[in-house]
Design a protein around this motif. Sequence first.
Motif, PDB file in Angstrom:
ATOM      1  N   TRP A  22      25.577  95.115 -63.534  1.00 32.36           N
ATOM      2  CA  TRP A  22      25.091  93.753 -63.723  1.00 32.36           C
ATOM      3  C   TRP A  22      23.971  93.773 -64.761  1.00 32.36           C
ATOM      4  O   TRP A  22      22.794  93.921 -64.433  1.00 32.36           O
ATOM      5  CB  TRP A  22      24.605  93.199 -62.398  1.00 32.36           C
ATOM      6  N   ARG A  24      21.196  92.546 -67.498  1.00 35.90           N
ATOM      7  CA  ARG A  24      20.245  91.426 -67.484  1.00 35.90           C
ATOM      8  C   ARG A  24      20.466  90.456 -68.644  1.00 35.90           C
ATOM      9  O   ARG A  24      20.026  89.331 -68.614  1.00 35.90           O
ATOM     10  CB  ARG A  24      18.825  91.961 -67.502  1.00 35.90           C
ATOM     11  N   CYS A  25      21.130  90.934 -69.705  1.00 36.70           N
ATOM     12  CA  CYS A  25      21.396  90.087 -70.862  1.00 36.70           C
ATOM     13  C   CYS A  25      22.676  90.570 -71.529  1.00 36.70           C
ATOM     14  O   CYS A  25      23.256  91.570 -71.119  1.00 36.70           O
ATOM     15  CB  CYS A  25      20.221  90.113 -71.849  1.00 36.70           C
ATOM     16  N   ASP A  26      23.099  89.873 -72.569  1.00 37.29           N
ATOM     17  CA  ASP A  26      24.344  90.262 -73.229  1.00 37.29           C
ATOM     18  C   ASP A  26      24.118  91.093 -74.496  1.00 37.29           C
ATOM     19  O   ASP A  26      25.007  91.212 -75.331  1.00 37.29           O
ATOM     20  CB  ASP A  26      25.201  89.040 -73.534  1.00 37.29           C
ATOM     21  N   THR A  55      33.216  89.599 -74.921  1.00 36.04           N
ATOM     22  CA  THR A  55      31.857  89.604 -74.374  1.00 36.04           C
ATOM     23  C   THR A  55      30.851  90.274 -75.305  1.00 36.04           C
ATOM     24  O   THR A  55      29.718  89.824 -75.416  1.00 36.04           O
ATOM     25  CB  THR A  55      31.847  90.333 -73.011  1.00 36.04           C
ATOM     26  N   PRO A 100      28.672  89.100 -65.154  1.00 38.86           N
ATOM     27  CA  PRO A 100      27.937  88.315 -66.153  1.00 38.86           C
ATOM     28  C   PRO A 100      26.445  88.221 -65.812  1.00 38.86           C
ATOM     29  O   PRO A 100      26.082  88.035 -64.640  1.00 38.86           O
ATOM     30  CB  PRO A 100      28.613  86.938 -66.086  1.00 38.86           C
ATOM     31  N   PRO A 101      25.578  88.362 -66.811  1.00 41.21           N
ATOM     32  CA  PRO A 101      24.129  88.349 -66.565  1.00 41.21           C
ATOM     33  C   PRO A 101      23.640  87.098 -65.834  1.00 41.21           C
ATOM     34  O   PRO A 101      22.697  87.171 -65.055  1.00 41.21           O
ATOM     35  CB  PRO A 101      23.517  88.427 -67.967  1.00 41.21           C
ATOM     36  N   GLU A 102      24.287  85.964 -66.077  1.00 40.60           N
ATOM     37  CA  GLU A 102      23.826  84.705 -65.485  1.00 40.60           C
ATOM     38  C   GLU A 102      24.336  84.487 -64.059  1.00 40.60           C
ATOM     39  O   GLU A 102      24.036  83.469 -63.440  1.00 40.60           O
ATOM     40  CB  GLU A 102      24.247  83.529 -66.369  1.00 40.60           C
ATOM     41  N   GLU A 103      25.087  85.431 -63.524  1.00 36.49           N
ATOM     42  CA  GLU A 103      25.640  85.294 -62.170  1.00 36.49           C
ATOM     43  C   GLU A 103      24.491  85.176 -61.148  1.00 36.49           C
ATOM     44  O   GLU A 103      23.505  85.893 -61.250  1.00 36.49           O
ATOM     45  CB  GLU A 103      26.495  86.511 -61.844  1.00 36.49           C
ATOM     46  N   PRO A 104      24.602  84.256 -60.179  1.00 33.08           N
ATOM     47  CA  PRO A 104      23.567  84.144 -59.146  1.00 33.08           C
ATOM     48  C   PRO A 104      23.409  85.461 -58.372  1.00 33.08           C
ATOM     49  O   PRO A 104      24.383  86.201 -58.182  1.00 33.08           O
ATOM     50  CB  PRO A 104      24.098  83.038 -58.223  1.00 33.08           C
TER      51      PRO A 104
END
Length: 137
Positions: A22, A24-26, A55, A100-104
């Motif tokens: 996971w 933290r950013c792309d 991605t 994805p970094p934005e996943e809760p």
Amino acid sequence: MPLSRLSLTPEASHGPLDGAWWPRCDALELELPALVGSLDPGHGTVTRVTVGAATWADSPRTISAPDHVIEVVLTYAADEEHTITLDCGTVGQWELLVIPPEEPVRTAERLLTAAADPWNSLSAQRILARAEDGFGR
């Protein structure tokens, strides 16, 4: 970057995945050294990674890690869009789900656990689809 958010199977995997990561950013050039640094040295030296072009299209083709350079290979295969393959020379490969970094947080934690289950038989796409259907809520 802080240590990578990573979950690996505790023993030999019986499925298509060996765990999950996971970031933290792309920005692969920022995230990959932390991922590689969090692996046990007994897993070998990561010399090449294969990532989904959808991605990571803007990633450099080589990334510096402590004491070596890692080759970055892009794949256009749809079934590899949400994975990263870590090639460790003669030691083997690790196939990881990329969350994805934005996943809760709650959903990401469940994905990390599901992908690291040595008996998981689901592909990266199927695990993510289950999360979208609400398994992580």
